[in-house]
Scaffold this motif. Structure first.
Motif, mmCIF file in Angstrom:
data_model
loop_
_atom_site.group_PDB
_atom_site.id
_atom_site.type_symbol
_atom_site.label_atom_id
_atom_site.label_comp_id
_atom_site.label_asym_id
_atom_site.label_seq_id
_atom_site.Cartn_x
_atom_site.Cartn_y
_atom_site.Cartn_z
ATOM 1 N N GLU A 82 -17.932 -2.631 3.210
ATOM 2 C CA GLU A 82 -17.649 -1.306 3.754
ATOM 3 C C GLU A 82 -16.180 -0.903 3.598
ATOM 4 O O GLU A 82 -15.759 0.104 4.163
ATOM 5 C CB GLU A 82 -18.020 -1.269 5.245
ATOM 6 C CG GLU A 82 -19.487 -1.562 5.518
ATOM 7 C CD GLU A 82 -20.425 -0.557 4.873
ATOM 8 O OE1 GLU A 82 -20.129 0.651 4.920
ATOM 9 O OE2 GLU A 82 -21.439 -0.987 4.300
ATOM 10 N N TYR A 83 -15.404 -1.652 2.834
ATOM 11 C CA TYR A 83 -13.975 -1.360 2.682
ATOM 12 C C TYR A 83 -13.810 0.050 2.101
ATOM 13 O O TYR A 83 -14.476 0.411 1.126
ATOM 14 C CB TYR A 83 -13.323 -2.393 1.754
ATOM 15 C CG TYR A 83 -11.817 -2.367 1.786
ATOM 16 C CD1 TYR A 83 -11.119 -3.131 2.704
ATOM 17 C CD2 TYR A 83 -11.098 -1.569 0.908
ATOM 18 C CE1 TYR A 83 -9.721 -3.097 2.752
ATOM 19 C CE2 TYR A 83 -9.716 -1.523 0.955
ATOM 20 C CZ TYR A 83 -9.036 -2.296 1.879
ATOM 21 O OH TYR A 83 -7.668 -2.249 1.932
ATOM 22 N N ILE A 126 -13.199 -8.301 -2.689
ATOM 23 C CA ILE A 126 -13.192 -7.473 -1.481
ATOM 24 C C ILE A 126 -14.616 -7.139 -1.069
ATOM 25 O O ILE A 126 -14.986 -7.242 0.101
ATOM 26 C CB ILE A 126 -12.383 -6.178 -1.690
ATOM 27 C CG1 ILE A 126 -10.930 -6.493 -1.994
ATOM 28 C CG2 ILE A 126 -12.489 -5.266 -0.470
ATOM 29 C CD1 ILE A 126 -10.128 -5.298 -2.482
ATOM 30 N N ASP A 137 -16.048 -7.721 2.454
ATOM 31 C CA ASP A 137 -16.179 -6.526 3.291
ATOM 32 C C ASP A 137 -16.734 -5.370 2.464
ATOM 33 O O ASP A 137 -15.975 -4.555 1.937
ATOM 34 C CB ASP A 137 -14.809 -6.151 3.870
ATOM 35 C CG ASP A 137 -14.860 -4.936 4.782
ATOM 36 O OD1 ASP A 137 -15.962 -4.464 5.120
ATOM 37 O OD2 ASP A 137 -13.778 -4.454 5.171
ATOM 38 N N ASN A 158 -7.455 -8.250 2.091
ATOM 39 C CA ASN A 158 -8.139 -7.243 1.277
ATOM 40 C C ASN A 158 -7.251 -6.063 0.901
ATOM 41 O O ASN A 158 -7.409 -5.483 -0.166
ATOM 42 C CB ASN A 158 -9.400 -6.753 1.988
ATOM 43 C CG ASN A 158 -10.492 -7.784 1.961
ATOM 44 O OD1 ASN A 158 -10.511 -8.681 1.122
ATOM 45 N ND2 ASN A 158 -11.424 -7.673 2.888
ATOM 46 N N ARG A 159 -6.306 -5.705 1.756
ATOM 47 C CA ARG A 159 -5.417 -4.586 1.435
ATOM 48 C C ARG A 159 -4.576 -4.916 0.201
ATOM 49 O O ARG A 159 -4.449 -4.110 -0.717
ATOM 50 C CB ARG A 159 -4.517 -4.261 2.626
ATOM 51 C CG ARG A 159 -3.680 -3.001 2.401
ATOM 52 C CD ARG A 159 -2.823 -2.634 3.614
ATOM 53 N NE ARG A 159 -3.618 -2.466 4.811
ATOM 54 C CZ ARG A 159 -3.624 -3.320 5.844
ATOM 55 N NH1 ARG A 159 -2.864 -4.382 5.840
ATOM 56 N NH2 ARG A 159 -4.385 -3.090 6.893
ATOM 57 N N PHE A 183 -6.769 -4.883 -2.827
ATOM 58 C CA PHE A 183 -7.112 -3.518 -3.223
ATOM 59 C C PHE A 183 -5.963 -2.874 -3.996
ATOM 60 O O PHE A 183 -6.184 -2.199 -5.000
ATOM 61 C CB PHE A 183 -7.467 -2.683 -1.985
ATOM 62 C CG PHE A 183 -8.037 -1.345 -2.320
ATOM 63 C CD1 PHE A 183 -9.373 -1.217 -2.637
ATOM 64 C CD2 PHE A 183 -7.249 -0.210 -2.324
ATOM 65 C CE1 PHE A 183 -9.918 0.027 -2.956
ATOM 66 C CE2 PHE A 183 -7.762 1.023 -2.645
ATOM 67 C CZ PHE A 183 -9.110 1.144 -2.962
ATOM 68 N N GLU A 197 0.825 -1.208 0.000
ATOM 69 C CA GLU A 197 0.000 0.000 0.000
ATOM 70 C C GLU A 197 0.860 1.258 0.000
ATOM 71 O O GLU A 197 0.598 2.208 -0.753
ATOM 72 C CB GLU A 197 -0.923 -0.005 1.210
ATOM 73 C CG GLU A 197 -1.842 1.195 1.266
ATOM 74 C CD GLU A 197 -2.735 1.192 2.483
ATOM 75 O OE1 GLU A 197 -3.886 1.624 2.337
ATOM 76 O OE2 GLU A 197 -2.284 0.764 3.565
ATOM 77 N N LEU A 212 -13.714 1.495 -1.806
ATOM 78 C CA LEU A 212 -14.019 0.346 -2.659
ATOM 79 C C LEU A 212 -15.094 0.658 -3.692
ATOM 80 O O LEU A 212 -14.953 0.297 -4.855
ATOM 81 C CB LEU A 212 -14.440 -0.859 -1.809
ATOM 82 C CG LEU A 212 -14.845 -2.109 -2.580
ATOM 83 C CD1 LEU A 212 -13.663 -2.625 -3.411
ATOM 84 C CD2 LEU A 212 -15.331 -3.187 -1.633
#
Length: 173
Positions: A109-110, A103, A107, A77-78, A81, A51, A113
């Motif tokens: 609510e990421y 993702i 999740d 998920n990171r 993403f 990231e 996203l």
């Protein structure tokens, strides 16, 4: 023994500061702090590195660390993403959409996203599809309104619209 504890405390402090820097959007500082840590310090290390590299513009390093994270932890998920964002930038919307959808399934609510998911979907299906959907909906609304309006309302609307277009007032009739 005291020296080993001091090193351990310093490493722990660097990790905490790196996470804080990441959370406040200071990715350059985050990278500097993470580089001081052993790579196996935390299971999230590679995803944080991915990231931070992505946010500072080093796409190749970001890609490398994100893939490394997913090889160890498939549901991260990171890392997904970061990879989705990289693929989206490169124009591979189908690959990007795959990661963003995974993702979303895990999740919804990421952060950030929804925008990325829409961007990858728009590219996947094209703006033409959105335009066609809007036109079809408008036509459908008109048809439903016409079928379900009582006849006297139709006549009243037709009469009013004819007056407007002809510039006639009701006193002229």
């Amino acid at each position: 023994m005291l020296e080993a504890n001091a090193i351990s405390d310093e490493i722990k402090e660097n990790w905490i500061k790196a996470v804080e820097a990441r959370n406040s959007g200071e990715y350059e500082d985050c990278l500097k702090l993470l580089k001081k840590l052993p790579r196996d310090y935390d299971e999230q290390y590679d995803s944080y590195m991915a990231e931070a590299y992505y946010k500072t513009g080093d796409i190749d390093k970001a890609d490398e660390y994100a893939h490394s994270q997913l090889s160890k932890q498939k549901e991260n998920n990171r890392a997904k993403f970061v990879l989705g964002s990289i693929y989206l930038e490169k124009g591979d919307n189908e690959a990007a959409h795959k990661y963003f959808q995974e993702i979303f399934d895990a999740d919804p609510e990421y952060p950030e996203l929804n925008d990325k998911l829409v961007a990858s979907s728009t590219g996947k299906y094209g703006m033409n599809a959105a335009f066609i959907v809007v036109i079809v909906l408008l036509v459908w609304i008109c048809v439903v309104m016409k079928r379900n309006m009582p006849i006297y309302i139709k006549n009243s609307i037709s009469f009013s619209s004819r007056k407007i277009f002809k510039g006639i007032t009701s006193s002229d009739y």
